[in-house]
Design a protein around this motif. Structure first.
Motif, PDB file in Angstrom:
ATOM      1  N   ARG A 147       0.854  -1.188   0.000  1.00 60.64           N
ATOM      2  CA  ARG A 147       0.000   0.000   0.000  1.00 60.64           C
ATOM      3  C   ARG A 147       0.884   1.229   0.000  1.00 60.64           C
ATOM      4  O   ARG A 147       2.020   1.213   0.504  1.00 60.64           O
ATOM      5  CB  ARG A 147      -0.935   0.036   1.211  1.00 60.64           C
ATOM      6  CG  ARG A 147      -0.217   0.204   2.542  1.00 60.64           C
ATOM      7  CD  ARG A 147      -1.208   0.295   3.690  1.00 60.64           C
ATOM      8  NE  ARG A 147      -0.505   0.522   4.944  1.00 60.64           N
ATOM      9  CZ  ARG A 147      -0.922   1.361   5.895  1.00 60.64           C
ATOM     10  NH1 ARG A 147      -2.040   2.037   5.732  1.00 60.64           N
ATOM     11  NH2 ARG A 147      -0.230   1.516   7.002  1.00 60.64           N
ATOM     12  N   VAL A 148       0.375   2.286  -0.581  1.00 58.95           N
ATOM     13  CA  VAL A 148       1.052   3.574  -0.568  1.00 58.95           C
ATOM     14  C   VAL A 148       0.397   4.441   0.496  1.00 58.95           C
ATOM     15  O   VAL A 148      -0.827   4.632   0.483  1.00 58.95           O
ATOM     16  CB  VAL A 148       0.971   4.268  -1.942  1.00 58.95           C
ATOM     17  CG1 VAL A 148       1.552   5.683  -1.853  1.00 58.95           C
ATOM     18  CG2 VAL A 148       1.703   3.459  -3.003  1.00 58.95           C
ATOM     19  N   VAL A 149       1.193   4.955   1.414  1.00 56.96           N
ATOM     20  CA  VAL A 149       0.716   5.916   2.411  1.00 56.96           C
ATOM     21  C   VAL A 149       1.252   7.288   2.013  1.00 56.96           C
ATOM     22  O   VAL A 149       2.455   7.463   1.799  1.00 56.96           O
ATOM     23  CB  VAL A 149       1.179   5.538   3.825  1.00 56.96           C
ATOM     24  CG1 VAL A 149       0.811   6.635   4.824  1.00 56.96           C
ATOM     25  CG2 VAL A 149       0.554   4.209   4.249  1.00 56.96           C
ATOM     26  N   LEU A 150       0.352   8.242   1.909  1.00 52.40           N
ATOM     27  CA  LEU A 150       0.680   9.600   1.500  1.00 52.40           C
ATOM     28  C   LEU A 150       0.831  10.480   2.737  1.00 52.40           C
ATOM     29  O   LEU A 150      -0.086  10.561   3.560  1.00 52.40           O
ATOM     30  CB  LEU A 150      -0.414  10.154   0.589  1.00 52.40           C
ATOM     31  CG  LEU A 150      -0.668   9.340  -0.683  1.00 52.40           C
ATOM     32  CD1 LEU A 150      -2.088   9.564  -1.191  1.00 52.40           C
ATOM     33  CD2 LEU A 150       0.337   9.689  -1.761  1.00 52.40           C
ATOM     34  N   HIS A 151       1.976  11.109   2.867  1.00 55.08           N
ATOM     35  CA  HIS A 151       2.243  12.053   3.953  1.00 55.08           C
ATOM     36  C   HIS A 151       2.547  13.416   3.336  1.00 55.08           C
ATOM     37  O   HIS A 151       3.584  13.598   2.713  1.00 55.08           O
ATOM     38  CB  HIS A 151       3.463  11.616   4.772  1.00 55.08           C
ATOM     39  CG  HIS A 151       3.184  10.538   5.763  1.00 55.08           C
ATOM     40  ND1 HIS A 151       4.191   9.858   6.423  1.00 55.08           N
ATOM     41  CD2 HIS A 151       2.021  10.025   6.233  1.00 55.08           C
ATOM     42  CE1 HIS A 151       3.654   8.973   7.254  1.00 55.08           C
ATOM     43  NE2 HIS A 151       2.342   9.055   7.151  1.00 55.08           N
ATOM     44  N   PHE A 152       1.632  14.368   3.517  1.00 54.70           N
ATOM     45  CA  PHE A 152       1.840  15.714   2.989  1.00 54.70           C
ATOM     46  C   PHE A 152       1.901  16.681   4.175  1.00 54.70           C
ATOM     47  O   PHE A 152       0.951  16.772   4.952  1.00 54.70           O
ATOM     48  CB  PHE A 152       0.731  16.089   2.013  1.00 54.70           C
ATOM     49  CG  PHE A 152       0.687  15.215   0.778  1.00 54.70           C
ATOM     50  CD1 PHE A 152       1.847  14.657   0.262  1.00 54.70           C
ATOM     51  CD2 PHE A 152      -0.514  14.955   0.144  1.00 54.70           C
ATOM     52  CE1 PHE A 152       1.825  13.858  -0.871  1.00 54.70           C
ATOM     53  CE2 PHE A 152      -0.557  14.155  -0.993  1.00 54.70           C
ATOM     54  CZ  PHE A 152       0.608  13.603  -1.500  1.00 54.70           C
ATOM     55  N   VAL A 153       3.023  17.401   4.302  1.00 53.53           N
ATOM     56  CA  VAL A 153       3.308  18.162   5.517  1.00 53.53           C
ATOM     57  C   VAL A 153       3.400  19.658   5.232  1.00 53.53           C
ATOM     58  O   VAL A 153       3.521  20.094   4.092  1.00 53.53           O
ATOM     59  CB  VAL A 153       4.612  17.662   6.184  1.00 53.53           C
ATOM     60  CG1 VAL A 153       4.491  16.193   6.559  1.00 53.53           C
ATOM     61  CG2 VAL A 153       5.812  17.861   5.250  1.00 53.53           C
ATOM     62  N   CYS A 154       3.407  20.451   6.325  1.00 52.93           N
ATOM     63  CA  CYS A 154       3.131  21.879   6.202  1.00 52.93           C
ATOM     64  C   CYS A 154       4.335  22.800   6.345  1.00 52.93           C
ATOM     65  O   CYS A 154       4.213  23.997   6.077  1.00 52.93           O
ATOM     66  CB  CYS A 154       2.095  22.278   7.254  1.00 52.93           C
ATOM     67  SG  CYS A 154       2.681  22.073   8.965  1.00 52.93           S
ATOM     68  N   ASP A 155       5.500  22.309   6.775  1.00 51.67           N
ATOM     69  CA  ASP A 155       6.540  23.292   7.135  1.00 51.67           C
ATOM     70  C   ASP A 155       7.954  22.830   6.797  1.00 51.67           C
ATOM     71  O   ASP A 155       8.902  23.179   7.513  1.00 51.67           O
ATOM     72  CB  ASP A 155       6.449  23.634   8.628  1.00 51.67           C
ATOM     73  CG  ASP A 155       7.022  22.521   9.504  1.00 51.67           C
ATOM     74  OD1 ASP A 155       6.863  21.348   9.134  1.00 51.67           O
ATOM     75  OD2 ASP A 155       7.629  22.833  10.540  1.00 51.67           O
ATOM     76  N   GLU A 156       8.146  22.147   5.708  1.00 54.42           N
ATOM     77  CA  GLU A 156       9.487  21.700   5.338  1.00 54.42           C
ATOM     78  C   GLU A 156      10.433  22.870   5.138  1.00 54.42           C
ATOM     79  O   GLU A 156      11.633  22.777   5.465  1.00 54.42           O
ATOM     80  CB  GLU A 156       9.413  20.843   4.068  1.00 54.42           C
ATOM     81  CG  GLU A 156      10.702  20.110   3.724  1.00 54.42           C
ATOM     82  CD  GLU A 156      11.656  20.917   2.867  1.00 54.42           C
ATOM     83  OE1 GLU A 156      12.823  20.500   2.736  1.00 54.42           O
ATOM     84  OE2 GLU A 156      11.240  21.978   2.327  1.00 54.42           O
ATOM     85  N   GLU A 157       9.932  23.974   4.620  1.00 58.63           N
ATOM     86  CA  GLU A 157      10.791  25.106   4.291  1.00 58.63           C
ATOM     87  C   GLU A 157      11.341  25.813   5.531  1.00 58.63           C
ATOM     88  O   GLU A 157      12.254  26.635   5.421  1.00 58.63           O
ATOM     89  CB  GLU A 157      10.049  26.110   3.407  1.00 58.63           C
ATOM     90  CG  GLU A 157       9.586  25.559   2.052  1.00 58.63           C
ATOM     91  CD  GLU A 157      10.740  25.208   1.111  1.00 58.63           C
ATOM     92  OE1 GLU A 157      11.911  25.363   1.508  1.00 58.63           O
ATOM     93  OE2 GLU A 157      10.469  24.748  -0.007  1.00 58.63           O
ATOM     94  N   THR A 158      10.789  25.524   6.701  1.00 60.53           N
ATOM     95  CA  THR A 158      11.299  26.133   7.933  1.00 60.53           C
ATOM     96  C   THR A 158      11.712  25.065   8.944  1.00 60.53           C
ATOM     97  O   THR A 158      11.547  25.231  10.142  1.00 60.53           O
ATOM     98  CB  THR A 158      10.262  27.092   8.554  1.00 60.53           C
ATOM     99  OG1 THR A 158       8.985  26.439   8.628  1.00 60.53           O
ATOM    100  CG2 THR A 158      10.135  28.353   7.731  1.00 60.53           C
TER     101      THR A 158
END
Length: 407
Positions: A147-158
């Protein structure tokens, strides 16, 4: 004669082609949502929009709120999944973007099979490729017992602490996962390793006095500049510590220290500055140890301060180790075969010039890579853009990789 991987690549490309226009339209829509970070605006709004898209695509999305962090507006993580097998493959991405040079960058332009706008390459285009790559893998029956689990996050740039850090700290990353790939703008290479990162703020205290009685003051700015001098020398020394891991740019093979990327001093031009501060930002090669690098920076500051009698404190804002994945591992070879089957040429494995989210997974023993449709040389710039053809091909790579890893 076509190999099984070649056939899967051809099937993935054929399945994705009719969806190319929808993919491009989704990138345009996402780029138009301002998620500039800092300060981290519009994160919750973007997550809700992405949740709706993922729901329509059958990705079982969930928005996970995270603790308040700095000035981030509605910080959160969006998690989804495709397939129901036991073996987990993480598709990871971030939806915050660096500050724009112009507000026009949030009015994306689609022309000549290219989409231009802030975040198109880094990495909203990559998010779309991951979504459609996961769906293609499901629809073509490539996942089998995975299965593919999608993790989309909010603050990689900081720094990633509110997003990827939340996943790590709340045990949302399964150390038994088969692989992780994130859609950083790496084309045409793969980042299989990344540098460690240390960010510090050096505070210097002095004593204010009127300019007409400057002799009564202690100039914090003067002390700060004198403390910075040995740090500049250290930066030159660190650049000579060359990594043995291949890089795109051989001239960037040394560890990199920036002194004074941010700085501030004093209250006014006619007052002896009673306080000053400046930043230190180090990206160190995987051959270096985090604790050793922290100690080296601290000693350099403290010894310089002691020599002139300066009153100094050091705040550590970020301290992350480097990460490396074995490029001869079966997982790395599966990714290499998937890319070559789609692109027709091999993709070299190299060291990322910075510190990226593969570290949060590699630290847990998961083979982790960065590979995306964007190009680093246009990311963060005024003409950031991504090719629609690259979006489609990268989605095919993700689909084929999901079907190849662990098999």
């Amino acid at each position: 004669m076509l190999t099984p991987v070649d056939r899967r690549a051809a099937e993935a490309l054929a399945w994705l082609e009719p969806h190319a226009a929808a993919m491009a339209e989704l990138v345009v829509e996402l780029v138009g949502l301002d998620t500039e970070n800092p300060p981290g605006r519009g994160l919750g709004r973007f997550a809700r929009s992405l949740e709706g898209t993922m729901e329509a695509l059958g990705c079982s999305p969930e928005i996970v709120e995270v603790a308040s962090h700095a000035a981030l507006e509605d910080p959160c993580v969006v998690i989804g999944s495709v397939g129901d097998g036991a073996g987990t493959i993480y598709f990871h991405g971030h939806f915050d973007v660096v500050p724009a040079q112009s507000r026009d960058q949030f009015r994306p332009v689609r022309a000549g099979r290219t989409i231009t706008g802030r975040g198109s390459a880094d990495m909203k285009g990559g998010l779309v490729s991951m979504l459609y790559g996961a769906i293609a893998a499901r629809e073509l029956g490539l996942l089998e017992d995975r299965r593919v689990v999608l993790h989309f996050v909010c603050d990689e740039e900081t720094g990633g602490h509110a997003g990827s850090g939340h996943l790590r700290d709340h045990e949302l990353i399964d150390s038994g996962a088969l692989a992780m790939v994130t859609a950083e703008p790496t084309a045409p290479v793969v980042w299989s390793a990344c540098r460690g990162a240390i960010t510090m703020r050096v505070h210097v205290r002095g004593r204010e006095a009127h300019v007409g009685q400057a002799h009564r003051g202690i100039n914090a700015f003067e002390h700060a500049t004198r403390i910075a001098e040995p740090l500049h020398r250290l930066a030159a020394e660190l650049r000579e510590r060359q990594t043995a891991i291949p890089m795109d740019d051989d001239d960037a093979a040394g560890s990199m220290l920036v002194v004074g990327g941010q700085a501030r001093a004093g209250a006014n031009f006619n007052v002896v500055p009673g306080e000053a501060w400046f930043s230190l930002d180090l990206r160190f090669n995987p051959e270096e140890e985090l604790d050793a690098m922290l100690g080296l920076l601290r000693r350099t500051v403290e010894e310089a301060a002691a020599e002139i009698g300066a009153d100094v404190t050091i705040d550590v804002l970020q301290a992350e180790p480097a990460a490396v994945t074995d490029v001869e591992s079966p997982t790395a070879l599966a990714l290499a075969r998937s890319i070559e089957a789609v692109e027709g040429t091999p993709a070299p494995f190299v060291l990322s010039p910075g510190n990226v989210d593969i570290r949060f997974y590699a630290q847990r023993g998961i083979p982790a890579f960065a590979y995306g449709p964007g190009r680093l040389d246009v990311s963060h710039g005024p003409n950031e853009r991504v090719s629609e053809d690259a979006l489609l091909r990268c989605a095919a790579v993700y689909a084929v990789f999901a079907g190849a890893v662990g098999s």
